[in-house]
Design an enzyme around this catalytic site. Structure first.
Site, PDB file in Angstrom:
ATOM      1  N   HIS A   1      -4.581  -0.213  10.094  1.00 46.43           N
ATOM      2  CA  HIS A   1      -4.743  -1.374   9.213  1.00 46.43           C
ATOM      3  C   HIS A   1      -6.074  -1.409   8.472  1.00 46.43           C
ATOM      4  O   HIS A   1      -6.251  -2.261   7.588  1.00 46.43           O
ATOM      5  CB  HIS A   1      -4.536  -2.662  10.020  1.00 46.43           C
ATOM      6  CG  HIS A   1      -3.117  -2.815  10.478  1.00 46.43           C
ATOM      7  ND1 HIS A   1      -2.656  -2.249  11.639  1.00 46.43           N
ATOM      8  CD2 HIS A   1      -2.055  -3.430   9.909  1.00 46.43           C
ATOM      9  CE1 HIS A   1      -1.375  -2.518  11.780  1.00 46.43           C
ATOM     10  NE2 HIS A   1      -0.982  -3.235  10.744  1.00 46.43           N
TER      11      HIS A   1
ATOM     12  N   GLU B   1       2.431   8.654   8.177  1.00 46.09           N
ATOM     13  CA  GLU B   1       2.942   8.131   9.458  1.00 46.09           C
ATOM     14  C   GLU B   1       4.450   8.331   9.641  1.00 46.09           C
ATOM     15  O   GLU B   1       4.949   8.330  10.763  1.00 46.09           O
ATOM     16  CB  GLU B   1       2.610   6.649   9.588  1.00 46.09           C
ATOM     17  CG  GLU B   1       3.279   5.782   8.516  1.00 46.09           C
ATOM     18  CD  GLU B   1       3.007   4.295   8.679  1.00 46.09           C
ATOM     19  OE1 GLU B   1       2.307   3.903   9.617  1.00 46.09           O
ATOM     20  OE2 GLU B   1       3.517   3.516   7.825  1.00 46.09           O
TER      21      GLU B   1
ATOM     22  N   GLY C   1       2.226   4.304   5.132  1.00 49.78           N
ATOM     23  CA  GLY C   1       3.117   4.595   4.007  1.00 49.78           C
ATOM     24  C   GLY C   1       4.591   4.570   4.360  1.00 49.78           C
ATOM     25  O   GLY C   1       5.432   4.822   3.505  1.00 49.78           O
TER      26      GLY C   1
ATOM     27  N   ILE D   1       0.847  -1.207   0.000  1.00 46.48           N
ATOM     28  CA  ILE D   1       0.000   0.000   0.000  1.00 46.48           C
ATOM     29  C   ILE D   1       0.876   1.249   0.000  1.00 46.48           C
ATOM     30  O   ILE D   1       0.409   2.330  -0.314  1.00 46.48           O
ATOM     31  CB  ILE D   1      -0.974   0.031   1.198  1.00 46.48           C
ATOM     32  CG1 ILE D   1      -0.227   0.139   2.530  1.00 46.48           C
ATOM     33  CG2 ILE D   1      -1.907  -1.160   1.180  1.00 46.48           C
ATOM     34  CD1 ILE D   1      -1.111   0.616   3.677  1.00 46.48           C
ATOM     35  N   ASP D   2       2.165   1.117   0.360  1.00 45.22           N
ATOM     36  CA  ASP D   2       3.054   2.284   0.450  1.00 45.22           C
ATOM     37  C   ASP D   2       3.482   2.803  -0.930  1.00 45.22           C
ATOM     38  O   ASP D   2       3.909   3.944  -1.045  1.00 45.22           O
ATOM     39  CB  ASP D   2       4.319   1.942   1.251  1.00 45.22           C
ATOM     40  CG  ASP D   2       4.005   1.351   2.612  1.00 45.22           C
ATOM     41  OD1 ASP D   2       2.873   1.562   3.093  1.00 45.22           O
ATOM     42  OD2 ASP D   2       4.875   0.677   3.190  1.00 45.22           O
TER      43      ASP D   2
HETATM   44  O1  F6P Z   1       4.348  -1.579   4.442  1.00 43.17           O
HETATM   45  C1  F6P Z   1       2.979  -1.613   4.616  1.00 43.17           C
HETATM   46  C2  F6P Z   1       2.594  -1.127   5.987  1.00 43.17           C
HETATM   47  O2  F6P Z   1       1.183  -1.171   6.091  1.00 43.17           O
HETATM   48  C3  F6P Z   1       3.124   0.262   6.356  1.00 43.17           C
HETATM   49  O3  F6P Z   1       2.413   1.286   5.728  1.00 43.17           O
HETATM   50  C4  F6P Z   1       3.008   0.214   7.848  1.00 43.17           C
HETATM   51  O4  F6P Z   1       3.923   1.092   8.490  1.00 43.17           O
HETATM   52  C5  F6P Z   1       3.396  -1.204   8.160  1.00 43.17           C
HETATM   53  O5  F6P Z   1       3.137  -1.963   6.990  1.00 43.17           O
HETATM   54  C6  F6P Z   1       2.656  -1.813   9.310  1.00 43.17           C
HETATM   55  O6  F6P Z   1       3.164  -3.069   9.490  1.00 43.17           O
HETATM   56  P1  F6P Z   1       2.544  -4.121  10.514  1.00 43.17           P
HETATM   57  O7  F6P Z   1       1.285  -4.656   9.896  1.00 43.17           O
HETATM   58  O8  F6P Z   1       3.606  -5.140  10.638  1.00 43.17           O
HETATM   59  O9  F6P Z   1       2.265  -3.386  11.778  1.00 43.17           O
END
Ligand code: F6P
Length: 346
Positions: A276, A222, A170, A126-127
């Site tokens: 999420h 973020e 992101g 998604i980033d």
């Molecule tokens: O890389 C995708 C992402 O959703 C980022 O945007 C976010 O910082 C990270 O993964 C969150 O990761 P996790 O699901 O391991 O907390």
């Protein structure tokens, strides 16, 4: 041929659409498919399922991944590469299609370059920050969710004369924040790449309210590092905590931003961290289409024996680029785009 497939790293909408597209095309070519569970972990630990027509039927529209996901990969060292090779040998897998982002592609490159594995990569996150491609599966769906959230925040902000700070994911890349901010009519867009202070953000809010507006929307990526030019607030560098795979664990910078904006403007300021939510639910039509094009090409590359490639969006085309292109720094917003972003603020 027997073709393995896996989804690694953080999930996103559209992963199942890639699996579905790879499967259809590979079956047309007369190949057999095996799915490894939890990304590279399933290859390392020998955890797999046969991907039959019954398993794959109807998954195009489903969020998440039927194969599950994890962040482990052979580039993390130890005996992972050898164990992965042993699993692939045991199941007589001829080639592997790896759907993932930065970490998952590191694993793919390690196995291809150092161990001769026949591998093709499909980019997702998604980033939208994977080098080598201008678009990744999942980005459009997350963007749609973030934009809808801003639409919703705008109306409640208006009803109560509030400033709403909305934090989007992101990591170090501001693609989601930038496009959601523009599409969702945000008045301030704080990107990880732009060095904008909370004082400057607050001035924009104060000016708007001086011009008769009673509410404002602020989008924060973020990965934004809080800067204070007056020294009234502590600078906050969001990149200090790492997760199990060495990635910065982000989330929460919006609380600091909201505190500063409320202090500086005097307007009630509330926070929404989308988190999420941006990774869940069904993929957009655009993501399904992109996933289908990527999956089709990945299956064809395997069929032709053209390995060590990433299927990528380059300009208007979907084409193979060397997997090596995924190495290096995350693809972030270049400086020459900052003026464009600024023109939407206020
Ligand atoms: O890389 C995708 C992402 O959703 C980022 O945007 C976010 O910082 C990270 O993964 C969150 O990761 P996790 O699901 O391991 O907390």
């Amino acid at each position: 041929m027997k073709i393995g497939i896996l989804t690694g790293g953080g999930d996103c909408p559209g992963l199942n659409a890639v699996i579905s597209s790879v499967a259809r095309r590979s079956w047309d070519h007369g190949h057999e498919l095996i799915g490894f569970k939890y990304g590279w972990r399933g290859v390392i630990e020998d955890d797999s399922i046969p991907l039959t027509r019954d398993v794959v039927r109807g998954i195009m529209r489903e969020g998440g991944t039927i194969l599950r996901s994890s962040g482990d990969n052979p580039a993390h060292g130890g005996d992972r590469p050898e164990r992965a090779l042993a699993t692939l040998k045991k199941h007589q897998v001829d080639a592997l299609i790896v759907i993932g982002g930065e970490g998952t592609m590191k694993g793919a490159l390690t196995m291809h370059r150092d161990h001769g594995l026949a591998v093709v990569g499909v980019p997702k996150t998604i980033d939208n920050d994977l080098p080598g491609t201008e678009l990744t599966v999942g980005f459009d769906s997350a963007l749609a969710i973030a934009t809808e959230a801003l639409d919703r925040l705008a109306t409640t902000a208006e009803s109560h004369d509030r400033v709403m700070v909305c934090e989007v994911m992101g990591r170090t890349a501001g693609w989601l924040a930038m496009y959601a901010g523009i599409a969702g009519g945000a008045d301030v867009i704080l990107l990880p790449e732009m060095d904008m202070s909370v004082e400057e953000a607050s001035e924009i809010v104060t000016r708007r309210h001086g011009q008769g507006r009673d509410s404002s929307l602020i989008v924060v990526g973020e990965g934004y590092n809080l800067r204070s030019t007056t020294g009234l607030f502590d600078d906050v560098n969001v990149e200090h905590e790492l997760d199990a795979y060495g990635f910065p664990r982000l989330g929460g910078i919006s609380n600091h931003v909201a505190h500063a904006v409320e202090q500086l403007t005097g307007f009630e300021t509330r926070v929404t961290i989308l988190g999420h939510v941006q990774r869940g639910g069904p993929p957009t039509a655009r993501d399904r289409a992109l996933a289908s094009r990527f999956g089709f090409l990945a299956a064809d590359l395997v069929h032709e024996g053209n390995f060590g490639q990433l299927v990528a969006q380059v300009g208007r085309d979907v084409l193979p680029v060397p997997l090596e292109q995924t190495e290096g720094d995350a693809r972030v917003i270049p400086e020459d785009v900052f003026e464009f972003v600024r023109s939407f603020m206020g």
